[in-house]
Design a protein around this motif. Structure first.
Motif, PDB file in Angstrom:
ATOM      1  N   ALA A   1      70.167  22.501  63.953  1.00 27.85           N
ATOM      2  CA  ALA A   1      71.466  23.030  64.360  1.00 27.85           C
ATOM      3  C   ALA A   1      72.069  23.937  63.292  1.00 27.85           C
ATOM      4  N   SER A   2      73.150  24.626  63.685  1.00 31.09           N
ATOM      5  CA  SER A   2      73.868  25.468  62.722  1.00 31.09           C
ATOM      6  C   SER A   2      75.364  25.201  62.885  1.00 31.09           C
ATOM      7  N   LEU A   3      76.139  25.693  61.934  1.00 34.00           N
ATOM      8  CA  LEU A   3      77.579  25.430  61.960  1.00 34.00           C
ATOM      9  C   LEU A   3      78.330  26.671  62.450  1.00 34.00           C
ATOM     10  N   TRP A   4      79.170  26.457  63.455  1.00 32.38           N
ATOM     11  CA  TRP A   4      79.966  27.547  64.033  1.00 32.38           C
ATOM     12  C   TRP A   4      81.424  27.339  63.658  1.00 32.38           C
ATOM     13  N   VAL A   5      82.099  28.442  63.371  1.00 34.66           N
ATOM     14  CA  VAL A   5      83.534  28.369  63.074  1.00 34.66           C
ATOM     15  C   VAL A   5      84.276  28.754  64.347  1.00 34.66           C
TER      16      VAL A   5
ATOM     17  N   TYR B   1      64.737  18.100  56.894  1.00 34.94           N
ATOM     18  CA  TYR B   1      65.128  19.433  57.378  1.00 34.94           C
ATOM     19  C   TYR B   1      64.602  20.459  56.381  1.00 34.94           C
ATOM     20  N   LEU B   2      64.436  21.713  56.832  1.00 33.62           N
ATOM     21  CA  LEU B   2      63.884  22.735  55.946  1.00 33.62           C
ATOM     22  C   LEU B   2      64.894  23.096  54.858  1.00 33.62           C
TER      23      LEU B   2
ATOM     24  N   ALA C   1      62.510  16.706  60.634  1.00 32.68           N
ATOM     25  CA  ALA C   1      63.596  15.814  60.222  1.00 32.68           C
ATOM     26  C   ALA C   1      63.401  14.387  60.714  1.00 32.68           C
ATOM     27  N   SER C   2      62.295  14.121  61.413  1.00 31.43           N
ATOM     28  CA  SER C   2      61.965  12.730  61.729  1.00 31.43           C
ATOM     29  C   SER C   2      61.374  12.060  60.495  1.00 31.43           C
TER      30      SER C   2
ATOM     31  N   ASN D   1      71.136  22.602  59.229  1.00 31.79           N
ATOM     32  CA  ASN D   1      69.999  21.690  59.340  1.00 31.79           C
ATOM     33  C   ASN D   1      68.965  22.290  60.284  1.00 31.79           C
ATOM     34  N   SER D   2      68.038  23.023  59.718  1.00 29.85           N
ATOM     35  CA  SER D   2      66.965  23.625  60.512  1.00 29.85           C
ATOM     36  C   SER D   2      65.694  22.814  60.326  1.00 29.85           C
ATOM     37  N   SER D   3      65.048  22.525  61.453  1.00 25.91           N
ATOM     38  CA  SER D   3      63.805  21.760  61.412  1.00 25.91           C
ATOM     39  C   SER D   3      62.715  22.580  62.081  1.00 25.91           C
TER      40      SER D   3
END
Ligand code: G3P
Length: 413
Positions: free
Chosen positions: A284-288, A322-323, A248-249, A119-121
Motif C-alpha cells: 500500500a501507499s499513503l494518500w493525503v 516489505y521492500l 511481507a508474509s 509498504n510495498s511488497s
C-alpha cells in the motif's frame, strides 16, 4: 500541537510497529502529533476513508492498497498529490531516491508521485525445507514446469498432504503471473495509457496456468485457501509444502513456522518466457486527503520525510519483509549485514530490480480494481470447485470486469 490522523490497515505485529514509528516521530518534535488508527483490512480502510470523506470527517493520511490507486488518482478534489504537498512545504523529497519498480506504480505519466510508497511488497515462494527433504526434492525449481514435478514428489511420497497454496490468488496467479512472464493483464499497458483499457487474462497463457492449478487442485499439488491471506496457516501448519505470497508474509512465517523454511523467487513459465521479468508490487501507499489545514500539511511533509529516511525504512523492511522502498534503505540493510544473517530476505528485492520493468511488469492502473479482484477470485473459487470450466470461468470474469472498467471510464472521462 497539531493533530494528524493516519488511518491504516496494519493489524497485529505490523500495527504495533506502525504505532512505534508514529510514537518515535512524535517524541522527536513538539509541533505535531501523528495518531495512527487501525481501520481493519485494506478494503475496510479504503471504504471507511471514502465514507468519512463524504461525511466531511476524513483523516489527513490514509493507507490505500495498490489496487485502489486508480480510484484514488481519479478522486479529484479528494486528494492532495504528494509531489505537490512536498514542493509547497519545501520538503526534502527526491522521487529518484525510490526504487523505480515502486514509484512507477504511484506516479503520473509525467513522473509525478501522487502517494507516498510506504509498504510495498512483491510475491515470493516460501518453502518448508523439512518437507522437501523428506520428499527428496533437493532444490526449489525456478519454473512452473519444474515445480509441477517437485510437488508431485511431495504428494506421492506422502511428505505433505498438499504441495502448494497461495495468498491473494488474483494478485499472485493472474496479475503477477502475467507480469513475470511478460504478458498483458489488460490492454493500454495495463491501464497506464488510458481509461479504455480492457482485461485480457482470458486470452493469454493465464488460461493454461489456471488450467494447471485446477488440475493440481484435483491431484493435491495445489490447495486454494482464500481471497486474502487466509491460506497462510496451511503453510505454517505443514499442511502445504510451499506457499506463494507477499514478501511481507515473512514476519508471519518467521514467527509461526516450526520448521526450517526458505524463500525462493516466484516461479516463471518456461513455456512462455526464457528469462523472466520483475514481479509487480503490492502492499500500500499513503494518500493525503484534502481538508488538511496549512499546519497539518507542514506536519505531514515532515512526517513523510521521516518515514522515507533510510533508518526508518530499513528497520521497517527488516521487521516486516516489505521492500526497502529507497535505494539508501536497501544499501543500509546490506551494510548492516541483515541479508547475510537472514538468507532469503533479499529474494524480493533481487526479483524487483533484476531487470527493467516492461509495459507488462510496471503494475496495473485499472479503475474499480478492488471489485475486479473480487470478480476474479469468485471465478477461481468456482473453477477450483469444478463448478465451471477454466475458459468459461475466466471469460465470465473478464466480461464482468470489463463492465466495471467501462463504468469507471464513463464516470471519469
Ligand atoms: O500483504 P501485502 O500488504 O503485501 O499486500 C498484498 C496485496 O498486494 C494486497 O493487494
Amino acid at each position: 500541537a497539531t493533530q494528524i490522523d493516519w488511518w491504516h490497515a496494519m493489524g497485529g505485529g505490523l500495527g504495533e510497529k506502525v504505532n512505534d514509528i508514529a510514537a518515535d516521530f512524535n517524541a522527536r518534535q513538539d509541533d505535531y502529533v501523528v495518531n495512527p488508527v487501525f481501520k481493519g483490512d485494506y478494503t475496510d480502510t479504503m471504504m471507511s476513508a471514502i465514507a468519512a470523506f463524504r461525511a466531511g470527517k476524513a483523516p489527513e493520511i490514509v493507507q490505500i492498497y495498490e489496487v485502489g490507486t486508480a480510484t484514488m488518482m481519479h478522486a479529484k478534489g479528494a486528494i492532495i498529490p504528494v509531489y505537490r504537498l512536498m514542493a509547497e512545504e519545501s520538503a526534502d523529497f527526491d522521487p529518484s531516491a525510490y526504487l523505480p519498480a515502486v514509484t512507477g506504480y504511484y506516479t503520473t505519466p509525467e513522473g509525478k508521485m501522487l502517494s507516498l510508497p510506504f509498504n510495498s511488497s512483491t510475491p515470493v515462494t516460501y518453502v518448508n525445507r523439512d518437507i522437501l527433504e523428506k520428499a527428496g526434492v533437493d532444490e526449489v525449481p525456478m519454473t512452473w514446469q519444474g515445480l509441477g514435478k517437485a510437488l508431485e514428489k511431495v504428494v506421492d511420497s506422502g511428505a505433505a498432504d498438499c504441495g502448494l497454496t497461495t495468498t491473494w490468488p488474483s494478485w499472485v496467479m493472474l496479475e503477477n503471473y502475467s507480469a513475470r512472464n511478460d504478458i498483458p493483464f489488460a490492454s493500454e499497458a495495463n491501464g497506464f495509457e488510458g481509461l479504455d483499457a480492457r482485461l485480457q487474462f482470458n486470452e493469454t497463457a493465464v488460461v493454461d496456468h489456471i488450467q494447471r492449478l485446477a488440475q493440481w487442485q484435483q491431484d493435491g499439488r495445489f490447495a486454494y485457501g482464500g481471497r486474502k491471506d487466509e491460506a497462510a496457516p496451511k503453510f505454517y501448519s505443514g499442511e502445504c509444502a510451499m506457499m506463494m505470497g507477499s514478501s511481507a508474509s515473512y514476519a508471519g512465517v518467521r514467527d509461526n513456522a516450526n520448521f526450517d523454511f526458505g524463500v525462493a523467487p516466484l516461479s516463471y513459465d518456461a513455456e512462455v518466457i526464457e528469462s523472466p521479468n520483475n514481479t509487480i508490487i503490492g502492499g500500500a501507499s499513503l494518500w493525503v486527503l484534502s481538508g488538511a489545514s496549512e499546519a497539518q500539511k507542514k506536519g505531514i511533509a515532515e512526517f513523510f520525510e521521516y518515514l522515507s529516511s533510510p533508518e526508518v525504512q530499513a528497520d521497517w523492511h527488516q521487521f516486516t519483509g516489505y521492500l526497502p522502498i529507497t535505494t539508501a534503505a536497501a544499501e543500509l540493510t546490506r551494510k548492516q549485514g541483515f541479508y547475510e544473517e537472514n538468507p532469503g530476505t533479499d529474494v524480493a528485492i533481487e526479483q524487483m530490480t533484476g531487470s527493467a520493468p516492461t509495459e507488462n511488469s510496471k503494475g496495473l492502473r485499472l479503475g474499480n480494481m478492488v471489485q475486479i479482484r473480487d470478480v476474479i477470485n469468485g471465478a477461481l473459487e468456482k473453477i477450483f470447485a469444478g463448478e465451471v470450466g477454466v475458459q468459461q470461468g475466466l471469460d465470465q470474469a473478464a466480461e464482468k470486469g470489463n463492465a466495471l472498467l467501462e463504468k469507471f471510464q464513463n464516470a471519469n472521462s
